[in-house]
Design an enzyme around this catalytic site. Structure first.
Site, PDB file in Angstrom:
ATOM      1  N   LYS A  52       0.839  -1.208   0.000  1.00  0.00           N
ATOM      2  CA  LYS A  52       0.000   0.000   0.000  1.00  0.00           C
ATOM      3  C   LYS A  52       0.873   1.257   0.000  1.00  0.00           C
ATOM      4  CE  LYS A  52      -3.786  -2.544   1.974  1.00  0.00           C
ATOM      5  NZ  LYS A  52      -4.527  -3.015   3.135  1.00  0.00           N
ATOM      6  N   GLN A  96      -4.817  -1.773   9.145  1.00  0.00           N
ATOM      7  CA  GLN A  96      -4.639  -3.098   8.548  1.00  0.00           C
ATOM      8  C   GLN A  96      -5.279  -4.160   9.443  1.00  0.00           C
ATOM      9  OE1 GLN A  96      -3.235  -3.744   5.458  1.00  0.00           O
ATOM     10  NE2 GLN A  96      -4.064  -5.781   5.847  1.00  0.00           N
ATOM     11  N   ASP A 119     -11.131   2.423   3.151  1.00  0.00           N
ATOM     12  CA  ASP A 119     -11.386   0.983   2.985  1.00  0.00           C
ATOM     13  C   ASP A 119     -12.870   0.715   2.689  1.00  0.00           C
ATOM     14  OD1 ASP A 119      -9.324  -0.868   3.001  1.00  0.00           O
ATOM     15  OD2 ASP A 119      -9.079  -0.837   5.181  1.00  0.00           O
TER      16      ASP A 119
END
Ligand code: NAP
Length: 280
Positions: A52, A96, A119
């Site tokens: 990422k 995460q 997200d």
């Protein structure tokens, strides 16, 4: 012989488009950063986090890394999120997953400000997606829509069967396919006659988390097959939920593992970050 849907190539196209967009946003004075938080040192999570950060660097946006020890308390993590929610420069916050067991993931997801929820996991983002309002879309399902569209697969009017109903893949996938005017069937571990249902699919999306489960008996001749699963087989090679060698000759198009759905998730995360910078 099926057409191979090349997620690596399509994700690269998307990242190149985003890179150009980031440049033009910079010219308008619009910039921002993605905050990436990792708690603990799970090796798979470390790989995802690194990918990422690399993607941010590629498209030209700043990433801020927060690598917290595994003993970090829920309160400390929530405190950091609150601090980042208040920082104007931070346009996206990504925690995460999975988190260590002593931290409640739902609480953490809900602590992220919906306008930084790149997200697309916050209940407000999910709700907006459900009723077709603007908001961040869940990255993996949004990536699959892009894979289908950019490969010339028509979705409207097609029967799409999805195996899996998780909050991050199956359910949002169903909603996005519905939005594209597919007729959608969602299946799960309690579904009866799974193979018969799957065999009716024009587009079969497999997100069950069971290595090489779906074989030829699940697939109609000419169907498009999207394999979301990621596993390591007994030889430590990456494989999906689909028995690729058996299904590929029947399908009209299929995603490989690796190089199918996987790279699209990060590309769509970048897309959400750029959207956030544009709107911010
Ligand atoms: P998950 O939360 O474990 O959900 C699996 C779903 O499959 C559940 O809804 C489950 O049903 C269903 N299922 C399990 N066994 C089944 C069976 N025998 N028959 C029918 N349905 C069955 O998994 P997930 O998070 O959605 O992820 C699925 C897979 O995709 C995993 O391999 C994951 O690693 C991968 N993944 C890849 C990406 C990517 O970027 N490529 C992103 C996310 C996930 P119940 O609800 O009834 O339990």
């Amino acid at each position: 012989m099926a057409k191979i849907i090349d997620g690596k190539m399509i994700s690269q196209q998307i990242k190149d488009e985003l890179k150009e967009k980031v440049e033009s946003l910079k010219e308008q004075g619009k910039t921002g950063a993605l905050a990436v938080i990792q708690v603990g040192e799970d090796p798979a999570s470390s790989v995802y986090v690194r990918n990422k950060k690399n993607a941010c660097a590629y498209i030209g946006i700043e990433s801020l890394a927060y690598e917290l020890p595994g003993e970090t308390t829920e309160e400390e993590l929530l405190g950091l999120i609150e601090e980042l929610n208040g920082k104007e420069r931070v346009r996206g916050i990504l925690v995460q997953l999975p988190l260590p067991e002593h931290i409640c993931e739902d609480k953490v997801i809900q602590a992220i400000s919906p306008d930084k929820d790149v997200d697309g996991f916050h209940p407000q983002s999910v709700g907006a997606m459900t009723i077709g309002q603007p908001g961040f879309l869940s990255c993996t399902p949004a990536g699959i829509i892009q894979l289908l569209k950019r490969s010339g697969v028509e979705i409207a009017g097609k029967h799409c069967v999805i195996i899996g109903r998780s909050n991050i893949v199956g359910k949002p996938m169903a909603l996005l396919m519905l939005r594209e005017n597919a007729t959608v069937t969602i299946t799960h571990s309690k579904t009866k006659n799974l193979s018969e249902l799957c065999k009716q699919a024009d587009i079969l999306i497999v997100a069950m988390g069971k290595p090489q489960f779906v074989g030829a008996e699940y697939v109609k001749e000419g169907a498009v097959v999207i394999d979301v699963g990621i596993h390591r087989d007994e030889n430590n090679k990456l494989c999906g939920d689909v028995k690729y060698a058996e299904v590929e000759p029947i399908a009209s198009a299929i995603t490989p593992v690796p190089g199918g759905v996987g790279p699209m998730t990060i590309a769509m995360l970048m897309n959400n970050c750029v959207q956030s910078i544009e709107e911010g």
